[in-house]
Design an enzyme around this catalytic site. Structure first.
Site, PDB file in Angstrom:
ATOM      1  N   TYR A   1      53.520  65.044  54.952  1.00 57.15           N
ATOM      2  CA  TYR A   1      52.163  65.188  55.480  1.00 57.15           C
ATOM      3  C   TYR A   1      51.285  66.049  54.553  1.00 57.15           C
ATOM      4  O   TYR A   1      50.485  65.531  53.796  1.00 57.15           O
ATOM      5  CB  TYR A   1      52.199  65.759  56.914  1.00 57.15           C
ATOM      6  CG  TYR A   1      50.863  65.547  57.593  1.00 57.15           C
ATOM      7  CD1 TYR A   1      50.638  64.444  58.402  1.00 57.15           C
ATOM      8  CD2 TYR A   1      49.794  66.415  57.369  1.00 57.15           C
ATOM      9  CE1 TYR A   1      49.387  64.209  58.964  1.00 57.15           C
ATOM     10  CE2 TYR A   1      48.548  66.189  57.928  1.00 57.15           C
ATOM     11  CZ  TYR A   1      48.354  65.092  58.729  1.00 57.15           C
ATOM     12  OH  TYR A   1      47.115  64.868  59.272  1.00 57.15           O
TER      13      TYR A   1
ATOM     14  N   ALA B   1      32.004  52.766  61.614  1.00 55.74           N
ATOM     15  CA  ALA B   1      31.307  54.029  61.341  1.00 55.74           C
ATOM     16  C   ALA B   1      31.130  54.282  59.847  1.00 55.74           C
ATOM     17  O   ALA B   1      30.283  55.075  59.442  1.00 55.74           O
ATOM     18  CB  ALA B   1      32.089  55.186  61.956  1.00 55.74           C
TER      19      ALA B   1
ATOM     20  N   VAL C   1      51.404  63.049  69.970  1.00 55.59           N
ATOM     21  CA  VAL C   1      51.809  61.656  69.777  1.00 55.59           C
ATOM     22  C   VAL C   1      50.554  60.802  69.587  1.00 55.59           C
ATOM     23  O   VAL C   1      49.604  60.924  70.350  1.00 55.59           O
ATOM     24  CB  VAL C   1      52.598  61.149  71.006  1.00 55.59           C
ATOM     25  CG1 VAL C   1      52.894  59.673  70.882  1.00 55.59           C
ATOM     26  CG2 VAL C   1      53.882  61.941  71.169  1.00 55.59           C
ATOM     27  N   THR C   2      50.549  60.014  68.534  1.00 61.61           N
ATOM     28  CA  THR C   2      49.437  59.088  68.304  1.00 61.61           C
ATOM     29  C   THR C   2      50.032  57.693  68.142  1.00 61.61           C
ATOM     30  O   THR C   2      51.245  57.524  68.156  1.00 61.61           O
ATOM     31  CB  THR C   2      48.678  59.416  67.003  1.00 61.61           C
ATOM     32  OG1 THR C   2      49.604  59.279  65.927  1.00 61.61           O
ATOM     33  CG2 THR C   2      48.108  60.797  67.010  1.00 61.61           C
TER      34      THR C   2
ATOM     35  N   GLU D   1      36.578  49.193  68.250  1.00 65.49           N
ATOM     36  CA  GLU D   1      37.612  48.728  69.170  1.00 65.49           C
ATOM     37  C   GLU D   1      37.485  47.232  69.416  1.00 65.49           C
ATOM     38  O   GLU D   1      36.401  46.660  69.290  1.00 65.49           O
ATOM     39  CB  GLU D   1      37.491  49.483  70.505  1.00 65.49           C
ATOM     40  CG  GLU D   1      37.649  50.996  70.387  1.00 65.49           C
ATOM     41  CD  GLU D   1      39.058  51.442  70.003  1.00 65.49           C
ATOM     42  OE1 GLU D   1      40.001  50.623  70.096  1.00 65.49           O
ATOM     43  OE2 GLU D   1      39.223  52.603  69.582  1.00 65.49           O
TER      44      GLU D   1
ATOM     45  N   LEU E   1      37.486  60.512  63.027  1.00 71.42           N
ATOM     46  CA  LEU E   1      37.966  59.165  62.682  1.00 71.42           C
ATOM     47  C   LEU E   1      39.419  59.222  62.208  1.00 71.42           C
ATOM     48  O   LEU E   1      39.819  60.135  61.496  1.00 71.42           O
ATOM     49  CB  LEU E   1      37.141  58.569  61.538  1.00 71.42           C
ATOM     50  CG  LEU E   1      35.706  58.156  61.826  1.00 71.42           C
ATOM     51  CD1 LEU E   1      35.122  57.465  60.603  1.00 71.42           C
ATOM     52  CD2 LEU E   1      35.613  57.241  63.033  1.00 71.42           C
TER      53      LEU E   1
ATOM     54  N   SER F   1      36.646  57.070  71.012  1.00 69.25           N
ATOM     55  CA  SER F   1      37.235  56.224  72.059  1.00 69.25           C
ATOM     56  C   SER F   1      38.656  56.590  72.456  1.00 69.25           C
ATOM     57  O   SER F   1      39.120  56.146  73.517  1.00 69.25           O
ATOM     58  CB  SER F   1      37.210  54.765  71.595  1.00 69.25           C
ATOM     59  OG  SER F   1      37.952  54.638  70.407  1.00 69.25           O
TER      60      SER F   1
HETATM   61  P1  NAD Z   1      42.853  58.153  67.197  1.00 66.87           P
HETATM   62  O1  NAD Z   1      43.496  57.032  66.464  1.00 66.87           O
HETATM   63  O2  NAD Z   1      43.249  58.393  68.612  1.00 66.87           O
HETATM   64  O3  NAD Z   1      41.248  57.944  67.206  1.00 66.87           O
HETATM   65  C1  NAD Z   1      40.570  57.475  66.101  1.00 66.87           C
HETATM   66  C2  NAD Z   1      39.156  57.098  66.482  1.00 66.87           C
HETATM   67  O4  NAD Z   1      38.516  56.581  65.305  1.00 66.87           O
HETATM   68  C3  NAD Z   1      39.058  55.974  67.536  1.00 66.87           C
HETATM   69  O5  NAD Z   1      37.981  56.247  68.386  1.00 66.87           O
HETATM   70  C4  NAD Z   1      38.738  54.728  66.691  1.00 66.87           C
HETATM   71  O6  NAD Z   1      38.020  53.723  67.381  1.00 66.87           O
HETATM   72  C5  NAD Z   1      37.868  55.370  65.633  1.00 66.87           C
HETATM   73  N1  NAD Z   1      37.748  54.563  64.414  1.00 66.87           N
HETATM   74  C6  NAD Z   1      38.705  54.207  63.527  1.00 66.87           C
HETATM   75  N2  NAD Z   1      38.157  53.486  62.517  1.00 66.87           N
HETATM   76  C7  NAD Z   1      36.832  53.405  62.782  1.00 66.87           C
HETATM   77  C8  NAD Z   1      35.739  52.821  62.110  1.00 66.87           C
HETATM   78  N3  NAD Z   1      35.877  52.182  60.959  1.00 66.87           N
HETATM   79  N4  NAD Z   1      34.532  52.928  62.698  1.00 66.87           N
HETATM   80  C9  NAD Z   1      34.332  53.573  63.867  1.00 66.87           C
HETATM   81  N5  NAD Z   1      35.339  54.171  64.519  1.00 66.87           N
HETATM   82  C10 NAD Z   1      36.569  54.090  63.990  1.00 66.87           C
HETATM   83  O7  NAD Z   1      43.040  59.452  66.304  1.00 66.87           O
HETATM   84  P2  NAD Z   1      43.391  60.982  66.654  1.00 66.87           P
HETATM   85  O8  NAD Z   1      44.862  61.141  66.655  1.00 66.87           O
HETATM   86  O9  NAD Z   1      42.605  61.471  67.809  1.00 66.87           O
HETATM   87  O10 NAD Z   1      42.865  61.675  65.314  1.00 66.87           O
HETATM   88  C11 NAD Z   1      41.507  62.026  65.144  1.00 66.87           C
HETATM   89  C12 NAD Z   1      41.404  63.081  64.062  1.00 66.87           C
HETATM   90  O11 NAD Z   1      42.164  64.230  64.462  1.00 66.87           O
HETATM   91  C13 NAD Z   1      41.974  62.627  62.712  1.00 66.87           C
HETATM   92  O12 NAD Z   1      41.194  63.166  61.679  1.00 66.87           O
HETATM   93  C14 NAD Z   1      43.352  63.255  62.706  1.00 66.87           C
HETATM   94  O13 NAD Z   1      43.854  63.466  61.417  1.00 66.87           O
HETATM   95  C15 NAD Z   1      43.060  64.563  63.416  1.00 66.87           C
HETATM   96  N6  NAD Z   1      44.263  65.214  63.977  1.00 66.87           N
HETATM   97  C16 NAD Z   1      45.140  64.492  64.716  1.00 66.87           C
HETATM   98  C17 NAD Z   1      46.280  65.113  65.189  1.00 66.87           C
HETATM   99  C18 NAD Z   1      47.289  64.353  66.008  1.00 66.87           C
HETATM  100  O14 NAD Z   1      48.432  64.784  66.102  1.00 66.87           O
HETATM  101  N7  NAD Z   1      46.891  63.252  66.617  1.00 66.87           N
HETATM  102  C19 NAD Z   1      46.512  66.476  64.932  1.00 66.87           C
HETATM  103  C20 NAD Z   1      45.568  67.193  64.223  1.00 66.87           C
HETATM  104  C21 NAD Z   1      44.422  66.549  63.734  1.00 66.87           C
END
Ligand code: NAD
Length: 396
Positions: free
Chosen positions: A235, A112, A275-276, A75, A139, A50
């Site tokens: 990290y 999930a 950015v998250t 969500e 996730l 999402s």
């Molecule tokens: P995000 O927070 O934008 O998205 C997380 C997703 O997980 C959402 O769709 C949320 O609804 C879903 N979610 C969370 N808990 C849930 C549950 N219990 N059941 C079902 N869905 C659930 O996160 P993101 O920043 O896109 O990160 C996603 C992955 O990418 C992670 O593993 C993160 O470590 C990795 N990552 C992120 C970055 C970054 O800088 N954002 C960089 C490299 C890797």
């Protein structure tokens, strides 16, 4: 109601349905502008679909490769009282755009980590797709209930062994601050591995195998992050790094198993730092990201989620040849980790202070991305316009 961002302690607590829809449309336009992904995935499941990297992957698979997609996310729905979460509106916008395009899409809103959701999703795959050829595990969650024991685990972002003091920025106050974080306990470290490690990814593959829905050559990819030395204590050498090591080890076990089963493979893709929702409160990482944005924008190599994932699809997963690996992993963080980019950041890191912050760091870019995650500050959206109850409940 007119919706303005509500930010408390650097966390954005609300979202804008119209802005979220506009941002999904922007990502779709980007993927379309790049032309079709040749020989791309056909039937795709995205777990964590999402927001962020998962949403971008679903968009790239559907609108780049023409794939049928099933998404799983957790969500909060909107109501007449106020907006739901950004991911709620993003998912509605995605489903509507897919429908318009004649692309199959089905979205689940549930936990999930639970067996119930895995059962519902595998049944839906059987019914609507037959099999899946790509599963993305994206996730990011602070909490997981183990489906076998019912025990709830909470992840923490802490250093291991000793406390860690680092420069950080407060992007909203435009200040540099020094934060110290105490080390995690053994229990906190183990809990973080339970939540963000590979255990649940493996349970998903078990469920898909048991349901008999793995297509020949099935591929699964989980996302990870490594980053530079300067963020290591917090990290990569911290609690989250332990969880990511577990995820990466799980890829090896799964790959060996999938190869035998269906001639398939499991990968981790190391993605770029972006950015998250949590970025603004993680010491060191917030400063690193705003320096990274500054340097990469100057170099012309800056990417957001959709640009990263579009490149992952076209140049790594579906390039027509073997998936290029470096140290056993897909590296789509290659432009971030380029020696020139990293050496510039290291030089700026020591110089940055409260007086030169706005010159040396991309504070504006950080703020913009932070707000856009929740549908604010999207070009072309009228933020003075009233958002009616129907839009709050059902999206645009
Ligand atoms: P995000 O927070 O934008 O998205 C997380 C997703 O997980 C959402 O769709 C949320 O609804 C879903 N979610 C969370 N808990 C849930 C549950 N219990 N059941 C079902 N869905 C659930 O996160 P993101 O920043 O896109 O990160 C996603 C992955 O990418 C992670 O593993 C993160 O470590 C990795 N990552 C992120 C970055 C970054 O800088 N954002 C960089 C490299 C890797």
């Amino acid at each position: 109601m007119v919706i303005k961002p509500k930010i408390i302690n650097n966390i954005c607590l609300n979202s804008h349905p119209v802005g979220c829809a506009a941002d999904v449309a922007r990502q779709i336009r980007y993927v379309r502008s790049r032309g079709p992904v040749k020989n791309g995935p056909k039937n795709v499941l995205v777990i964590g679909s999402s927001t962020g990297y998962g949403l971008a992957t679903r968009i790239a698979a559907a609108f780049g490769a023409g794939a049928k997609t099933i998404g799983v996310a957790y969500e909060k729905a909107g109501s007449e009282k106020g907006p739901g979460t950004a991911g709620f509106y993003n998912t509605i916008a995605f489903d509507q755009a897919a429908k318009k395009e004649g692309l199959f899409s089905l979205s689940f809103n549930g936990d999930a980590f639970s067996t119930e959701v895995k059962d519902q999703v595998t049944a839906a795959i059987k019914e609507h797709l037959g099999t899946v050829d790509l599963v993305i595990y994206s996730l990011a969650s602070p909490v997981r209930t183990d489906p076998k024991t019912g025990i709830q685990y909470r992840s923490v972002l802490k250093p291991l062994g000793q406390e860690f003091t680092a420069k950080s920025i407060d992007p909203f106050k435009g200040e540099i601050k020094v934060s110290t974080v105490t080390p995690a306990t053994d229990d906190e470290a183990a809990a973080t591995v339970k939540v963000m490690g590979g255990e649940d990814w493996e349970l998903w593959v078990d469920a898909l195998e048991n349901a008999g829905v793995l297509a020949p050559g099935f591929t699964t990819v989980a996302y990870t992050y490594i980053g530079p030395q300067v963020t290591y204590p917090f990290y990569r050498s911290g609690t989250i790094g332990k969880a990511k090591e577990h995820l990466e080890a799980t890829a090896h076990t799964l790959s060996a198993r999938l190869k035998k089963l269906v001639g398939g493979a499991a990968y981790v893709s190391v993605n770029k730092a972006l950015v998250t929702r949590a970025s603004a409160v993680i010491p060191a990482v917030s400063l690193y990201i705003s320096l990274l944005y500054k340097v990469m924008k100057k170099e012309g190599t800056h990417e957001g989620c959709i640009e990263q994932i579009d490149r992952l699809m076209r140049t790594r997963l579906y390039s027509g040849g073997p998936v290029p690996l470096d140290g056993g992993m897909i590296r789509i963080d290659d432009w971030e980790m380029a020696p020139k980019v990293q050496s510039e950041i290291t030089a700026l890191w020591d110089r940055v202070d409260g007086n030169n912050l706005r010159d040396l760091c991309d504070v504006k870019g950080f703020e913009e991305d932070f707000l856009q995650l929740n549908g604010f500050g999207i070009p072309g959206v009228d933020y003075e316009a009233e958002v009616d109850e129907k839009t709050l409940e059902h999206g645009v």
